[in-house]
Design a protein around this motif. Structure first.
Motif, PDB file in Angstrom:
ATOM      1  N   VAL A 169      13.214  21.055  64.599  1.00  0.00           N
ATOM      2  CA  VAL A 169      13.924  21.074  63.804  1.00  0.00           C
ATOM      3  C   VAL A 169      15.284  21.490  64.449  1.00  0.00           C
ATOM      4  O   VAL A 169      15.278  22.382  65.494  1.00  0.00           O
ATOM      5  CB  VAL A 169      13.339  22.597  63.203  1.00  0.00           C
ATOM      6  CG1 VAL A 169      14.287  23.283  62.724  1.00  0.00           C
ATOM      7  CG2 VAL A 169      12.272  22.221  62.507  1.00  0.00           C
ATOM      8  N   PRO A 170      16.555  21.270  63.760  1.00  0.00           N
ATOM      9  CA  PRO A 170      18.137  21.673  64.272  1.00  0.00           C
ATOM     10  C   PRO A 170      18.155  23.094  64.456  1.00  0.00           C
ATOM     11  O   PRO A 170      17.461  23.642  63.894  1.00  0.00           O
ATOM     12  CB  PRO A 170      19.067  20.983  63.611  1.00  0.00           C
ATOM     13  CG  PRO A 170      18.554  20.092  62.323  1.00  0.00           C
ATOM     14  CD  PRO A 170      16.860  20.569  62.554  1.00  0.00           C
ATOM     15  N   LEU A 171      18.956  23.593  65.423  1.00  0.00           N
ATOM     16  CA  LEU A 171      19.088  25.102  65.659  1.00  0.00           C
ATOM     17  C   LEU A 171      20.594  24.964  65.075  1.00  0.00           C
ATOM     18  O   LEU A 171      21.220  24.652  65.180  1.00  0.00           O
ATOM     19  CB  LEU A 171      19.659  25.094  67.248  1.00  0.00           C
ATOM     20  CG  LEU A 171      20.271  26.400  67.393  1.00  0.00           C
ATOM     21  CD1 LEU A 171      19.024  27.444  67.525  1.00  0.00           C
ATOM     22  CD2 LEU A 171      21.044  25.673  68.509  1.00  0.00           C
ATOM     23  N   ALA A 172      20.014  26.428  64.229  1.00  0.00           N
ATOM     24  CA  ALA A 172      20.924  26.782  63.152  1.00  0.00           C
ATOM     25  C   ALA A 172      21.185  28.667  63.115  1.00  0.00           C
ATOM     26  O   ALA A 172      20.231  29.080  63.064  1.00  0.00           O
ATOM     27  CB  ALA A 172      20.851  27.106  61.501  1.00  0.00           C
ATOM     28  N   CYS A 173      22.007  28.927  64.096  1.00  0.00           N
ATOM     29  CA  CYS A 173      22.726  29.583  64.506  1.00  0.00           C
ATOM     30  C   CYS A 173      24.368  30.257  64.452  1.00  0.00           C
ATOM     31  O   CYS A 173      25.369  28.811  64.477  1.00  0.00           O
ATOM     32  CB  CYS A 173      21.518  30.436  65.977  1.00  0.00           C
ATOM     33  SG  CYS A 173      22.562  29.923  67.412  1.00  0.00           S
ATOM     34  N   ARG A 174      24.625  32.071  64.915  1.00  0.00           N
ATOM     35  CA  ARG A 174      25.845  32.116  64.712  1.00  0.00           C
ATOM     36  C   ARG A 174      26.583  32.096  66.462  1.00  0.00           C
ATOM     37  O   ARG A 174      25.783  31.384  67.250  1.00  0.00           O
ATOM     38  CB  ARG A 174      26.235  32.909  64.871  1.00  0.00           C
ATOM     39  CG  ARG A 174      27.253  33.730  64.451  1.00  0.00           C
ATOM     40  CD  ARG A 174      27.813  35.725  64.180  1.00  0.00           C
ATOM     41  NE  ARG A 174      26.862  35.505  62.919  1.00  0.00           N
ATOM     42  CZ  ARG A 174      27.517  35.494  61.048  1.00  0.00           C
ATOM     43  NH1 ARG A 174      28.341  34.579  60.975  1.00  0.00           N
ATOM     44  NH2 ARG A 174      27.159  35.828  59.975  1.00  0.00           N
ATOM     45  N   LEU A 175      27.765  31.094  66.075  1.00  0.00           N
ATOM     46  CA  LEU A 175      28.378  30.207  67.825  1.00  0.00           C
ATOM     47  C   LEU A 175      28.544  32.049  68.711  1.00  0.00           C
ATOM     48  O   LEU A 175      28.314  31.024  69.225  1.00  0.00           O
ATOM     49  CB  LEU A 175      29.399  29.310  67.148  1.00  0.00           C
ATOM     50  CG  LEU A 175      30.067  29.176  68.608  1.00  0.00           C
ATOM     51  CD1 LEU A 175      29.408  27.851  69.085  1.00  0.00           C
ATOM     52  CD2 LEU A 175      31.783  28.374  68.150  1.00  0.00           C
ATOM     53  N   CYS A 176      29.266  33.075  68.074  1.00  0.00           N
ATOM     54  CA  CYS A 176      29.318  33.680  69.491  1.00  0.00           C
ATOM     55  C   CYS A 176      27.397  33.834  69.811  1.00  0.00           C
ATOM     56  O   CYS A 176      28.301  34.899  71.227  1.00  0.00           O
ATOM     57  CB  CYS A 176      29.585  34.433  68.713  1.00  0.00           C
ATOM     58  SG  CYS A 176      28.896  35.875  67.465  1.00  0.00           S
ATOM     59  N   ASP A 177      26.618  33.815  69.135  1.00  0.00           N
ATOM     60  CA  ASP A 177      25.050  34.305  70.111  1.00  0.00           C
ATOM     61  C   ASP A 177      24.996  33.133  71.166  1.00  0.00           C
ATOM     62  O   ASP A 177      23.967  33.476  71.838  1.00  0.00           O
ATOM     63  CB  ASP A 177      24.434  34.423  68.615  1.00  0.00           C
ATOM     64  CG  ASP A 177      24.566  35.404  68.186  1.00  0.00           C
ATOM     65  OD1 ASP A 177      25.253  36.679  68.701  1.00  0.00           O
ATOM     66  OD2 ASP A 177      24.169  35.592  66.494  1.00  0.00           O
ATOM     67  N   LEU A 178      25.649  32.494  71.614  1.00  0.00           N
ATOM     68  CA  LEU A 178      25.580  31.608  72.802  1.00  0.00           C
ATOM     69  C   LEU A 178      26.269  31.778  73.931  1.00  0.00           C
ATOM     70  O   LEU A 178      27.129  32.282  73.910  1.00  0.00           O
ATOM     71  CB  LEU A 178      25.280  29.862  71.867  1.00  0.00           C
ATOM     72  CG  LEU A 178      24.719  29.293  70.600  1.00  0.00           C
ATOM     73  CD1 LEU A 178      25.391  28.004  69.521  1.00  0.00           C
ATOM     74  CD2 LEU A 178      23.528  29.785  70.878  1.00  0.00           C
ATOM     75  N   ILE A 179      25.555  30.777  74.746  1.00  0.00           N
ATOM     76  CA  ILE A 179      26.386  30.613  75.532  1.00  0.00           C
ATOM     77  C   ILE A 179      28.233  30.342  75.611  1.00  0.00           C
ATOM     78  O   ILE A 179      28.198  29.721  75.171  1.00  0.00           O
ATOM     79  CB  ILE A 179      25.557  29.784  76.632  1.00  0.00           C
ATOM     80  CG1 ILE A 179      25.649  28.116  76.564  1.00  0.00           C
ATOM     81  CG2 ILE A 179      24.294  30.261  77.536  1.00  0.00           C
ATOM     82  CD1 ILE A 179      25.183  27.432  77.750  1.00  0.00           C
ATOM     83  N   GLU A 180      28.706  30.816  76.785  1.00  0.00           N
ATOM     84  CA  GLU A 180      30.179  30.838  76.206  1.00  0.00           C
ATOM     85  C   GLU A 180      30.590  29.131  76.813  1.00  0.00           C
ATOM     86  O   GLU A 180      31.657  28.979  75.816  1.00  0.00           O
ATOM     87  CB  GLU A 180      30.575  30.975  77.835  1.00  0.00           C
ATOM     88  CG  GLU A 180      32.276  31.921  77.697  1.00  0.00           C
ATOM     89  CD  GLU A 180      33.018  32.246  78.745  1.00  0.00           C
ATOM     90  OE1 GLU A 180      33.792  32.343  78.324  1.00  0.00           O
ATOM     91  OE2 GLU A 180      32.461  32.680  79.430  1.00  0.00           O
TER      92      GLU A 180
END
Length: 132
Positions: A72-83
């Motif tokens: 399954v592709p990852l789906a999340c808010r961009l600001c929650d990922l590494i810089e």
């Protein structure tokens, strides 16, 4: 290899990668190479966007530590990922597939993660599938 030697080897790897044809630089040492270009009219994510991506993460020795490919592709808010991802994905359009080269400072830093020694340069193949 001692930790200091490992960190230096990762920095040298990035310096050499920067000299390769097709490698482009963004802020904070983030670099990328375009694998596939999507439509230039596609959406660019902002930090608050929900991004949907397929990705594979490796260390500089080619050892895979994570992937969504085949699942399954990852789906999340961009600001929650590494810089490093926040910096790079804001430059991508839907349909783009890039190989990212992230210095440890915009990845996991000096902290070790599962399968990732502290101070690691991270190499990600990322395909931006959608922006919401």
């Amino acid at each position: 290899m001692a930790k200091r030697e490992y960190i230096e080897a990762n920095k040298r790897w990035l310096e050499e990668k920067a000299k390769e044809a097709g490698v482009k630089c963004l802020t904070k040492g983030v670099m990328y190479k375009v694998i596939k270009q999507g439509g230039t009219g596609g959406a660019n994510p902002s930090p608050r966007s929900i991004v949907t991506v397929h990705y594979t993460g490796r260390t500089i020795n080619g050892r895979k530590f994570d992937t969504s490919v085949g699942g399954v592709p990852l789906a999340c808010r961009l600001c929650d990922l590494i810089e490093g991802w926040i910096i790079a994905l804001q430059q991508m359009h839907v349909g783009d597939k890039w190989e990212l080269y992230l210095p440890a400072e915009v990845g996991y830093g000096k902290l070790s993660q599962a399968g990732i020694p502290g101070g690691s340069t991270l190499v990600f193949e990322v395909e931006l599938l959608g922006v919401g």
